[in-house]
Design a protein around this motif. Structure first.
Motif, PDB file in Angstrom:
ATOM      1  N   ASP A  83      20.035  15.260  14.523  1.00 33.02           N
ATOM      2  CA  ASP A  83      19.010  16.006  13.790  1.00 33.02           C
ATOM      3  C   ASP A  83      17.594  15.683  14.270  1.00 33.02           C
ATOM      4  O   ASP A  83      16.618  16.181  13.712  1.00 33.02           O
ATOM      5  CB  ASP A  83      19.110  15.713  12.286  1.00 33.02           C
ATOM      6  N   ALA A  84      17.467  14.872  15.310  1.00 31.96           N
ATOM      7  CA  ALA A  84      16.159  14.453  15.799  1.00 31.96           C
ATOM      8  C   ALA A  84      15.778  15.223  17.061  1.00 31.96           C
ATOM      9  O   ALA A  84      16.547  15.263  18.025  1.00 31.96           O
ATOM     10  CB  ALA A  84      16.150  12.960  16.090  1.00 31.96           C
ATOM     11  N   VAL A  85      14.603  15.836  17.030  1.00 35.88           N
ATOM     12  CA  VAL A  85      14.033  16.460  18.223  1.00 35.88           C
ATOM     13  C   VAL A  85      12.761  15.698  18.576  1.00 35.88           C
ATOM     14  O   VAL A  85      11.854  15.576  17.740  1.00 35.88           O
ATOM     15  CB  VAL A  85      13.708  17.937  18.000  1.00 35.88           C
ATOM     16  N   VAL A  86      12.722  15.161  19.779  1.00 43.06           N
ATOM     17  CA  VAL A  86      11.503  14.498  20.223  1.00 43.06           C
ATOM     18  C   VAL A  86      10.736  15.482  21.103  1.00 43.06           C
ATOM     19  O   VAL A  86      11.317  16.160  21.957  1.00 43.06           O
ATOM     20  CB  VAL A  86      11.781  13.174  20.967  1.00 43.06           C
ATOM     21  N   VAL A  87       9.447  15.559  20.856  1.00 43.29           N
ATOM     22  CA  VAL A  87       8.578  16.505  21.549  1.00 43.29           C
ATOM     23  C   VAL A  87       7.588  15.702  22.388  1.00 43.29           C
ATOM     24  O   VAL A  87       6.646  15.117  21.851  1.00 43.29           O
ATOM     25  CB  VAL A  87       7.829  17.409  20.545  1.00 43.29           C
ATOM     26  N   GLY A  88       7.835  15.647  23.686  1.00 48.07           N
ATOM     27  CA  GLY A  88       6.965  14.910  24.582  1.00 48.07           C
ATOM     28  C   GLY A  88       5.904  15.824  25.167  1.00 48.07           C
ATOM     29  O   GLY A  88       6.201  16.938  25.609  1.00 48.07           O
ATOM     30  N   ILE A  89       4.661  15.350  25.169  1.00 47.51           N
ATOM     31  CA  ILE A  89       3.537  16.154  25.642  1.00 47.51           C
ATOM     32  C   ILE A  89       2.705  15.339  26.622  1.00 47.51           C
ATOM     33  O   ILE A  89       2.313  14.203  26.321  1.00 47.51           O
ATOM     34  CB  ILE A  89       2.652  16.617  24.467  1.00 47.51           C
ATOM     35  N   GLY A  90       2.466  15.910  27.778  1.00 48.03           N
ATOM     36  CA  GLY A  90       1.552  15.317  28.748  1.00 48.03           C
ATOM     37  C   GLY A  90       0.355  16.234  28.917  1.00 48.03           C
ATOM     38  O   GLY A  90       0.523  17.420  29.240  1.00 48.03           O
ATOM     39  N   LEU A  91      -0.826  15.722  28.677  1.00 47.59           N
ATOM     40  CA  LEU A  91      -2.057  16.509  28.764  1.00 47.59           C
ATOM     41  C   LEU A  91      -3.012  15.813  29.717  1.00 47.59           C
ATOM     42  O   LEU A  91      -3.358  14.636  29.516  1.00 47.59           O
ATOM     43  CB  LEU A  91      -2.692  16.645  27.376  1.00 47.59           C
ATOM     44  N   ASN A  92      -3.431  16.519  30.751  1.00 44.66           N
ATOM     45  CA  ASN A  92      -4.373  15.955  31.714  1.00 44.66           C
ATOM     46  C   ASN A  92      -5.767  15.930  31.097  1.00 44.66           C
ATOM     47  O   ASN A  92      -6.405  16.967  30.965  1.00 44.66           O
ATOM     48  CB  ASN A  92      -4.389  16.774  33.002  1.00 44.66           C
ATOM     49  N   VAL A  93      -6.197  14.757  30.708  1.00 48.26           N
ATOM     50  CA  VAL A  93      -7.505  14.598  30.075  1.00 48.26           C
ATOM     51  C   VAL A  93      -8.577  14.310  31.121  1.00 48.26           C
ATOM     52  O   VAL A  93      -9.551  15.055  31.273  1.00 48.26           O
ATOM     53  CB  VAL A  93      -7.476  13.482  29.011  1.00 48.26           C
ATOM     54  N   ALA A  94      -8.407  13.217  31.862  1.00 49.31           N
ATOM     55  CA  ALA A  94      -9.432  12.790  32.821  1.00 49.31           C
ATOM     56  C   ALA A  94      -9.048  13.038  34.271  1.00 49.31           C
ATOM     57  O   ALA A  94      -9.922  13.168  35.126  1.00 49.31           O
ATOM     58  CB  ALA A  94      -9.720  11.301  32.627  1.00 49.31           C
ATOM     59  N   ILE A  95      -7.745  13.099  34.542  1.00 52.70           N
ATOM     60  CA  ILE A  95      -7.264  13.146  35.919  1.00 52.70           C
ATOM     61  C   ILE A  95      -6.370  14.369  36.118  1.00 52.70           C
ATOM     62  O   ILE A  95      -5.525  14.669  35.275  1.00 52.70           O
ATOM     63  CB  ILE A  95      -6.456  11.883  36.277  1.00 52.70           C
ATOM     64  N   ALA A  96      -6.553  15.046  37.246  1.00 53.69           N
ATOM     65  CA  ALA A  96      -5.644  16.119  37.647  1.00 53.69           C
ATOM     66  C   ALA A  96      -4.791  15.594  38.800  1.00 53.69           C
ATOM     67  O   ALA A  96      -5.250  15.567  39.948  1.00 53.69           O
ATOM     68  CB  ALA A  96      -6.422  17.352  38.068  1.00 53.69           C
ATOM     69  N   PRO A  97      -3.589  15.117  38.539  1.00 55.14           N
ATOM     70  CA  PRO A  97      -2.773  14.535  39.606  1.00 55.14           C
ATOM     71  C   PRO A  97      -2.468  15.565  40.701  1.00 55.14           C
ATOM     72  O   PRO A  97      -2.310  16.754  40.416  1.00 55.14           O
ATOM     73  CB  PRO A  97      -1.485  14.115  38.886  1.00 55.14           C
ATOM     74  N   GLU A  98      -2.384  15.086  41.925  1.00 56.68           N
ATOM     75  CA  GLU A  98      -2.027  15.979  43.026  1.00 56.68           C
ATOM     76  C   GLU A  98      -0.522  16.218  43.000  1.00 56.68           C
ATOM     77  O   GLU A  98       0.271  15.284  43.053  1.00 56.68           O
ATOM     78  CB  GLU A  98      -2.440  15.364  44.362  1.00 56.68           C
ATOM     79  N   VAL A  99      -0.144  17.483  42.902  1.00 55.42           N
ATOM     80  CA  VAL A  99       1.263  17.870  42.869  1.00 55.42           C
ATOM     81  C   VAL A  99       1.490  18.897  43.973  1.00 55.42           C
ATOM     82  O   VAL A  99       0.841  19.945  43.984  1.00 55.42           O
ATOM     83  CB  VAL A  99       1.655  18.467  41.505  1.00 55.42           C
ATOM     84  N   VAL A 100       2.382  18.594  44.885  1.00 56.20           N
ATOM     85  CA  VAL A 100       2.631  19.482  46.019  1.00 56.20           C
ATOM     86  C   VAL A 100       3.081  20.856  45.542  1.00 56.20           C
ATOM     87  O   VAL A 100       3.989  20.977  44.714  1.00 56.20           O
ATOM     88  CB  VAL A 100       3.707  18.876  46.949  1.00 56.20           C
ATOM     89  N   GLY A 101       2.415  21.882  46.014  1.00 56.71           N
ATOM     90  CA  GLY A 101       2.800  23.248  45.692  1.00 56.71           C
ATOM     91  C   GLY A 101       2.323  23.752  44.357  1.00 56.71           C
ATOM     92  O   GLY A 101       2.667  24.870  43.958  1.00 56.71           O
ATOM     93  N   ARG A 102       1.504  22.959  43.648  1.00 56.94           N
ATOM     94  CA  ARG A 102       1.028  23.382  42.338  1.00 56.94           C
ATOM     95  C   ARG A 102      -0.464  23.139  42.200  1.00 56.94           C
ATOM     96  O   ARG A 102      -0.991  22.150  42.714  1.00 56.94           O
ATOM     97  CB  ARG A 102       1.755  22.631  41.207  1.00 56.94           C
TER      98      ARG A 102
END
Length: 230
Positions: free
Chosen positions: A110-129
């Motif tokens: 009955d447990a749903v965990v909701v994980g959220i990642g929000l770029n606040v200060a840093i925009a990580p480099e992601v290939v192709g995105r």
């Protein structure tokens, strides 16, 4: 530092943690995104997870992905009112095509965990995105991860109330108003070698993506990776 806020919350849920609990980490060593991707976790961004307990009379749990996206969108709008964030199916937040936040839901009983990642200060480099951050978009310097979480937790609670009070059709209409424009060109990668292109044709009754192809056929996509086509 933790491996994953989602993993931490799943453990706490198994021990009886109540709905509404939040966990935040300064960094993660094993952060995860959708489709098994690594979620880069440099110091300065928000990495958090909350817990929702599913009652027998609650709406479908998978709709929490749409609720979480709306809550993040509300938070971004509160921090940078002049920005124009949009939702990307099923649960990303972007600004002008650059990814700002991602969401990962996991369920145990009955447990749903909701994980959220929000770029606040840093925009990580992601290939192709293309990736951006709140600070890149003009957020004030005093906006940091703890401040963002305070704003997010309040807005998530409000959207959670909507999830429990609105019918599914209305909820999906609210999401669509903040997401893709009708006719927006996109491609969906459903798996290795399985890519389909078309234009956004709304959502199905269960929240699946409707993609109208060039030949007029409508593909209904329940899982996949959306790429917007300029």
């Amino acid at each position: 530092m933790t491996a994953s806020t989602n993993a931490d919350m799943l453990a706490r849920a198994q021990s009886g943690a109540p709905e509404g609990l939040w966990i935040r980490a300064d960094q993660q060593s094993g952060g995860r995104g959708r489709l098994g991707r690594e979620w880069l976790s440099p110091l300065g961004n928000l990495y958090c997870t909350t817990l929702v307990r599913i009652a027998p009379d609650d709406p479908p749990a998978h709709l929490l992905a749409f609720i979480a996206g709306l809550a993040v969108l509300d938070t971004v709008r509160a921090i940078i009112p002049d920005a124009e964030p949009r939702l990307k199916w099923p649960n990303d937040v972007h600004i002008e095509g650059a990814k700002l936040a991602g969401i990962l839901l996991e369920r145990r009983n009955d447990a749903v965990v909701v994980g959220i990642g929000l770029n606040v200060a840093i925009a990580p480099e992601v290939v192709g995105r293309s990736v951006t951050s709140l600070h890149d978009q003009g957020a004030m310097a005093q906006i940091d991860a703890p401040v963002a979480l305070d704003l997010l937790a309040e807005r998530f609670e409000s959207r959670l109330c909507q999830w429990r009070s609105l019918d599914t059709a209305t909820l999906l209409e609210v999401w669509c108003d903040a997401a893709h424009k009708p006719g927006e060109a996109m491609a969906v990668q459903r798996g290795p070698g399985d890519r389909v292109e078309g234009v956004f044709d709304g959502l199905a009754e269960d929240g699946a993506l409707r993609l109208r192809c060039a030949n007029g056929r409508v593909e209904t996509v329940s899982a996949g990776d959306v790429h917007l086509i300029a």
